[in-house]
Design a protein around this motif. Structure first.
Motif, short mmCIF file in Angstrom:
data_model
loop_
_atom_site.label_atom_id
_atom_site.label_comp_id
_atom_site.label_asym_id
_atom_site.label_seq_id
_atom_site.Cartn_x
_atom_site.Cartn_y
_atom_site.Cartn_z
N PRO A 46 0.80 -1.24 0.00
CA PRO A 46 0.00 0.00 0.00
C PRO A 46 0.83 1.28 0.00
CG PRO A 46 -0.88 -1.58 1.57
CD PRO A 46 0.44 -2.12 1.13
N GLN A 47 2.11 1.20 0.38
CA GLN A 47 2.98 2.38 0.41
C GLN A 47 3.73 2.59 -0.91
OE1 GLN A 47 3.01 0.24 3.41
NE2 GLN A 47 1.34 1.66 3.88
N ASP A 48 3.59 1.66 -1.84
CA ASP A 48 4.30 1.74 -3.12
C ASP A 48 3.31 2.16 -4.21
OD1 ASP A 48 5.54 1.05 -5.66
OD2 ASP A 48 7.01 -0.11 -4.52
N GLU A 49 3.38 3.42 -4.63
CA GLU A 49 2.39 3.95 -5.58
C GLU A 49 2.41 3.21 -6.91
OE1 GLU A 49 2.73 8.12 -6.11
OE2 GLU A 49 2.37 8.61 -3.99
N ARG A 50 3.60 2.85 -7.37
CA ARG A 50 3.68 2.17 -8.67
C ARG A 50 3.02 0.79 -8.61
NH1 ARG A 50 5.41 1.62 -13.55
NH2 ARG A 50 6.36 -0.31 -14.29
N LEU A 51 3.34 0.02 -7.57
CA LEU A 51 2.75 -1.30 -7.46
C LEU A 51 1.25 -1.22 -7.23
CD1 LEU A 51 5.46 -3.23 -5.38
CD2 LEU A 51 5.17 -3.11 -7.87
N CYS A 52 0.82 -0.22 -6.49
CA CYS A 52 -0.63 -0.02 -6.30
C CYS A 52 -1.31 0.24 -7.63
CB CYS A 52 -0.88 1.14 -5.34
SG CYS A 52 -0.56 0.77 -3.61
N ALA A 53 -0.68 1.05 -8.47
CA ALA A 53 -1.26 1.39 -9.77
C ALA A 53 -1.36 0.18 -10.69
CB ALA A 53 -0.44 2.49 -10.43
N LEU A 54 -0.48 -0.80 -10.49
CA LEU A 54 -0.48 -2.00 -11.33
C LEU A 54 -1.42 -3.08 -10.80
CD1 LEU A 54 3.37 -2.32 -11.98
CD2 LEU A 54 1.63 -1.54 -13.61
N SER A 55 -1.79 -3.00 -9.54
CA SER A 55 -2.68 -4.01 -8.95
C SER A 55 -4.10 -3.79 -9.44
CB SER A 55 -2.62 -3.92 -7.42
OG SER A 55 -1.31 -4.22 -6.95
N GLU A 56 -4.85 -4.90 -9.61
CA GLU A 56 -6.15 -4.83 -10.26
C GLU A 56 -7.23 -5.58 -9.48
OE1 GLU A 56 -4.23 -4.72 -14.79
OE2 GLU A 56 -5.29 -6.51 -14.08
N HIS A 57 -8.45 -5.07 -9.59
CA HIS A 57 -9.61 -5.72 -8.98
C HIS A 57 -10.67 -5.95 -10.05
CE1 HIS A 57 -12.90 -6.63 -6.23
NE2 HIS A 57 -13.63 -5.75 -6.90
N ILE A 60 -14.38 -11.07 -10.08
CA ILE A 60 -14.11 -12.44 -9.68
C ILE A 60 -12.64 -12.69 -9.37
CG2 ILE A 60 -16.11 -13.48 -10.81
CD1 ILE A 60 -14.34 -14.09 -13.22
N LEU A 61 -11.80 -11.66 -9.38
CA LEU A 61 -10.37 -11.88 -9.18
C LEU A 61 -9.68 -10.60 -8.72
CD1 LEU A 61 -7.93 -13.89 -9.67
CD2 LEU A 61 -7.73 -12.85 -11.94
N ASP A 62 -8.78 -10.75 -7.73
CA ASP A 62 -7.88 -9.67 -7.33
C ASP A 62 -6.46 -10.04 -7.74
OD1 ASP A 62 -9.68 -7.90 -6.16
OD2 ASP A 62 -9.52 -8.83 -4.19
N LYS A 63 -5.72 -9.05 -8.26
CA LYS A 63 -4.32 -9.24 -8.63
C LYS A 63 -3.48 -8.22 -7.85
CE LYS A 63 -5.34 -10.71 -13.40
NZ LYS A 63 -5.10 -10.41 -14.83
N LEU A 64 -2.66 -8.70 -6.95
CA LEU A 64 -1.77 -7.84 -6.17
C LEU A 64 -0.36 -7.97 -6.73
CD1 LEU A 64 -2.96 -8.75 -2.55
CD2 LEU A 64 -3.68 -6.82 -3.95
N VAL A 65 0.21 -6.87 -7.21
CA VAL A 65 1.56 -6.89 -7.79
C VAL A 65 2.57 -6.61 -6.69
CG1 VAL A 65 3.10 -5.88 -9.50
CG2 VAL A 65 0.66 -6.15 -10.02
N LEU A 66 3.41 -7.61 -6.39
CA LEU A 66 4.40 -7.50 -5.32
C LEU A 66 5.75 -7.02 -5.82
CD1 LEU A 66 3.64 -10.80 -3.36
CD2 LEU A 66 2.56 -8.55 -3.13
N HIS A 67 6.01 -7.20 -7.12
CA HIS A 67 7.29 -6.76 -7.70
C HIS A 67 7.11 -6.57 -9.19
CE1 HIS A 67 11.61 -6.36 -8.31
NE2 HIS A 67 11.53 -7.26 -9.27
N ASP A 68 7.59 -5.45 -9.70
CA ASP A 68 7.57 -5.15 -11.14
C ASP A 68 9.02 -4.97 -11.56
OD1 ASP A 68 6.65 -4.45 -13.72
OD2 ASP A 68 6.81 -2.33 -13.20
N ASP A 69 9.55 -5.95 -12.26
CA ASP A 69 10.98 -5.96 -12.56
C ASP A 69 11.29 -5.21 -13.85
OD1 ASP A 69 13.43 -7.61 -11.37
OD2 ASP A 69 13.68 -7.48 -13.56
N PRO A 70 12.41 -4.47 -13.89
CA PRO A 70 12.80 -3.78 -15.12
C PRO A 70 12.97 -4.73 -16.31
CG PRO A 70 14.08 -2.97 -13.26
CD PRO A 70 13.32 -4.16 -12.76
N ALA A 71 13.22 -6.02 -16.04
CA ALA A 71 13.37 -6.99 -17.12
C ALA A 71 12.03 -7.37 -17.74
CB ALA A 71 14.08 -8.24 -16.61
N GLY A 72 10.92 -6.89 -17.17
CA GLY A 72 9.62 -7.11 -17.78
C GLY A 72 8.74 -8.14 -17.10
#
Length: 215
Positions: A46-57, A60-72
């Motif tokens: 919740p303190q990481d704005e970029r990861l929050c912006a990538l997480s989706e609801h 029927i499904l929640d996606k929580l992004v824990l790491h977004d790597d520069p390698a893609g």
């Protein structure tokens, strides 16, 4: 917190399913076995704005992004919500999954070489049907068509590789309709906003993970 985990995933061939499986298993197994570390990754989200912006609801499904790597590639937690049902689809990327809680019926339909919006969904032939349960893991190439019917609050840990194509197809057996979905680069701002997880939704998802002893 995660640098020692991600190093093995740099530079691998994401079309080599066997290699992706072998390397990503080290990440998934270590986090599945070290729930305190997984909890720290979730609690910092919740303190990481970029990861929050990538997480989706979705409904029927929640996606929580824990790491977004520069390698893609990305590390995600998926929470299957009540009502998750069979929608055959392919993916834009190869991924590996480790089931942390619950289970789902997993159907494999074969390769997507001839898949398009005119495909007769009723004619799709299941080639493998299996149950993925807590402790199981697998790797799926982006060219495979599959579907899942999940028990409510099933949780999976995902290593999602870089996108290998610009779109994927989703089919609805109930209506017989299918449609293309695109990556973020081709989405409208309205489409992106409609699935972006709110702070309240993220808080609810994280509390659920704690209540179900996932973290």
């Amino acid at each position: 917190m995660i640098s020692d985990l991600v190093k093995p995933l740099h530079g691998i061939d994401w079309n080599n399913t066997e290699r992706v499986r072998d390397v990503s298993a080290t990440v998934l197994d270590r986090l599945a076995d070290d729930r305190a570390r997984l909890r720290r990754l979730v609690e910092r989200l919740p303190q990481d704005e970029r990861l929050c912006a990538l997480s989706e609801h979705y409904d029927i499904l929640d996606k929580l992004v824990l790491h977004d790597d520069p390698a893609g590639w990305r590390l995600r937690l998926h929470v299957f919500l009540p009502g998750y049902f069979d929608r055959p689809h392919n993916h834009r990327w190869t991924y590996s999954s480790r089931i942390l809680r619950g289970s789902y019926r997993h159907t494999l339909y074969g390769l997507d070489d001839d898949l398009d919006e005119n495909t007769d969904i009723a004619s799709l032939q299941p080639y493998m049907v299996r149950t993925e349960k807590a402790g199981d893991s697998y790797t799926l190439h982006h060219g495979m068509i599959h579907a899942a019917v999940a028990k409510p609050h099933t949780v999976t840990l995902i290593v999602r590789g870089p996108a290998m194509k610009e779109r994927f197809l989703v089919a609805d057996r109930g209506t017989g309709k299918s449609w293309w979905q695109y990556g973020a680069a081709k989405e409208s701002s309205e489409e992106a906003d409609s699935k972006r997880m709110t702070a309240a939704q993220m808080g609810h998802a994280i509390r659920g993970l704690a209540e179900h002893a996932v973290i």
